[in-house]
Design a protein around this motif. Structure first.
Motif, PDB file in Angstrom:
ATOM      1  N   LEU A  80      -5.181   3.396  10.233  1.00  0.00           N
ATOM      2  CA  LEU A  80      -5.373   4.063   8.948  1.00  0.00           C
ATOM      3  C   LEU A  80      -4.166   4.893   8.538  1.00  0.00           C
ATOM      4  O   LEU A  80      -4.129   5.440   7.429  1.00  0.00           O
ATOM      5  CB  LEU A  80      -6.621   4.960   8.998  1.00  0.00           C
ATOM      6  CG  LEU A  80      -7.957   4.249   9.211  1.00  0.00           C
ATOM      7  CD1 LEU A  80      -9.084   5.266   9.337  1.00  0.00           C
ATOM      8  CD2 LEU A  80      -8.244   3.271   8.083  1.00  0.00           C
TER       9      LEU A  80
ATOM     10  N   THR B   7     -14.478   2.968   5.009  1.00  0.00           N
ATOM     11  CA  THR B   7     -13.656   2.190   5.941  1.00  0.00           C
ATOM     12  C   THR B   7     -14.539   1.202   6.685  1.00  0.00           C
ATOM     13  O   THR B   7     -15.557   1.583   7.268  1.00  0.00           O
ATOM     14  CB  THR B   7     -12.959   3.124   6.955  1.00  0.00           C
ATOM     15  OG1 THR B   7     -12.100   4.028   6.261  1.00  0.00           O
ATOM     16  CG2 THR B   7     -12.150   2.323   7.963  1.00  0.00           C
TER      17      THR B   7
ATOM     18  N   SER C  18     -10.391   0.839   2.979  1.00  0.00           N
ATOM     19  CA  SER C  18      -9.497   0.592   4.121  1.00  0.00           C
ATOM     20  C   SER C  18     -10.249  -0.225   5.161  1.00  0.00           C
ATOM     21  O   SER C  18     -11.483  -0.172   5.233  1.00  0.00           O
ATOM     22  CB  SER C  18      -8.992   1.905   4.731  1.00  0.00           C
ATOM     23  OG  SER C  18     -10.067   2.753   5.096  1.00  0.00           O
TER      24      SER C  18
END
Length: 414
Positions: A306, A386, A404
């Motif tokens: 990340l 995410t 993400s």
């Protein structure tokens, strides 16, 4: 005492009778160490110290006296004490309130292998398994080198699990009993706690543990919980926005969780159980839940993917039963990464054999989850969704909600 004398005789070359007690044994050790050159480093290694401290042996008080009276004054002496009985090592060495209080120079915890280290270990032994198979094997036995050393590269992953766990008298089918008796003196209370934790993947509060085990809420329970966390059997997960006492205790040892789910009541009944369950929905459900545990054990790899490795963060969990009057739906988040830069990654973890496809139903579920979290916690931070999956998220109509991604390959990074 005779074994101690034999070992000392091998080092000194001098024949001598076995010491009568530990005081005399340490006196003989000191005499020998004083004969060695003061310019060279001296290392004394006491393996499995807990088993030397037998009842009425006075081993520990004598060792404390030996260390404080003489050994601690020797700048060139390194004294290493080791033991697999976690409860003894924690109570008598790590948390010693007597003669060894604050005497430790260094504590060395033997951590399990990461996914990357597991892969390197298997590759060095000529295993040709895919990362998917390695990950699933990790979810059965964790990164314990001894367990991994029992794997046979001439068999498939599934055949290895059958051979080690489900074959009659397989090497690991009764490992749990041996493990608990070795690690903890008076293991009954520890077993009751572990059994209770195994019944709820999401974890239990301290009060729920007390209710399910019948153990009294006293210092002994606190010590057992501490020992289980210290030895890696249990993870203490903080609950977002709440105090530490509201934390959830979760079973985190892969082998133990697998034992209670599949082995305990199945030993010897079906020697090909794991092969026969390959398409079983229950096995897929187990993989999905255990993958969440695997992700939590690889937080550094997730943060690196990340791009936030250098950002301080706190990992936690969250759930709500909802409130119909306020229009808040029930929801659960198994991993939040609350970052110092005022961003929270809401992590969704999915273990699948292909790219994970987000449909309309799952998209709505995610949106409701984010809304419930924001309204229930009054969170003012930026929320980022995410996805942590095996092979990524399939691009489609609803994939835009994901900001993400982390894949299984990312978890194999160093």
């Amino acid at each position: 005492m005779a074994s101690f004398s034999d070992e000392l005789m091998r080092k000194t070359g001098a024949d001598q009778p076995a010491p009568r007690d530990w005081r005399e044994a340490f006196r003989l050790l000191r005499i020998y160490l004083e004969t060695l050159p003061t310019s060279e480093k001296k290392v004394v290694f006491f393996d499995e110290m807990p088993w030397l401290d037998t009842p009425k042996s006075d081993y520990l008080p004598v060792f404390e006296w030996f260390w404080n009276d003489w050994a601690s004054t020797c700048d060139n002496l390194i004294f290493v004490v080791c033991g697999s009985a976690t409860s003894w090592m924690a109570a008598h060495i790590a948390d010693n309130k007597g003669g060894l209080f604050n005497r430790q120079t260094c504590r060395m915890y033997l951590e399990p292998f990461t996914l990357q280290e597991t892969e390197l270990f298997l590759r060095a032994r000529d295993f040709a398994w895919s990362r998917y198979e390695i990950a699933e094997c990790y979810m059965v036995m964790g990164g314990v080198p001894y367990y991994l050393s029992l794997l046979d590269g001439s068999y498939s992953y599934t055949q290895n699990i059958d051979r080690l766990f489900f074959r009659k008298r397989g090497e690991l089918w009764d490992e749990f009993d041996h493990l608990l008796q070795t690690l903890f003196s008076g293991s009954e209370g520890y077993v009751r706690i572990i059994e209770a934790l195994s019944t709820k993947t999401g974890g239990l509060t301290r009060e729920e543990i007390i209710q399910r085990t019948g153990l009294p809420a006293n210092g002994a329970l606190t010590r057992m919980l501490h020992d289980l966390e210290l030895s890696g059997f249990m993870r203490v997960s903080t609950f977002y926005g709440k105090r530490k006492k509201d934390a959830l205790y979760q079973l985190s040892d892969y082998y133990t969780a697998f034992y209670f789910r599949y082995i305990k009541d199945n030993r010897g009944k079906d020697e090909h159980f794991w092969s026969n369950a390959i398409d079983n929905p229950a096995r897929r459900a187990w993989a999905g839940l255990t993958f969440e545990q695997l992700c939590k054990d690889h937080i550094p790899q997730i943060k690196r993917k990340l791009g936030i490795s250098g950002v301080l963060s706190e990992e936690s969990i969250w759930y709500t039963d909802g409130d119909e009057d306020l229009g808040i739906a029930g929801a659960q988040i198994d991993l939040l990464i609350d970052r110092r830069d005022r961003v929270i990654n809401i992590c969704e973890m999915k273990f699948s054999i292909n790219e994970f496809a987000i449909d309309k139903s799952y998209d709505m579920s995610l949106r409701n989850k984010l809304e419930s979290f924001r309204r229930t916690t009054n969170c003012r931070r930026s929320l980022q969704t995410t996805m942590i999956t095996t092979y990524g998220v399939k691009r489609g109509k609803y994939s835009g909600i994901i900001q993400s991604q982390v894949t299984l390959d990312d978890l194999f990074e160093s």
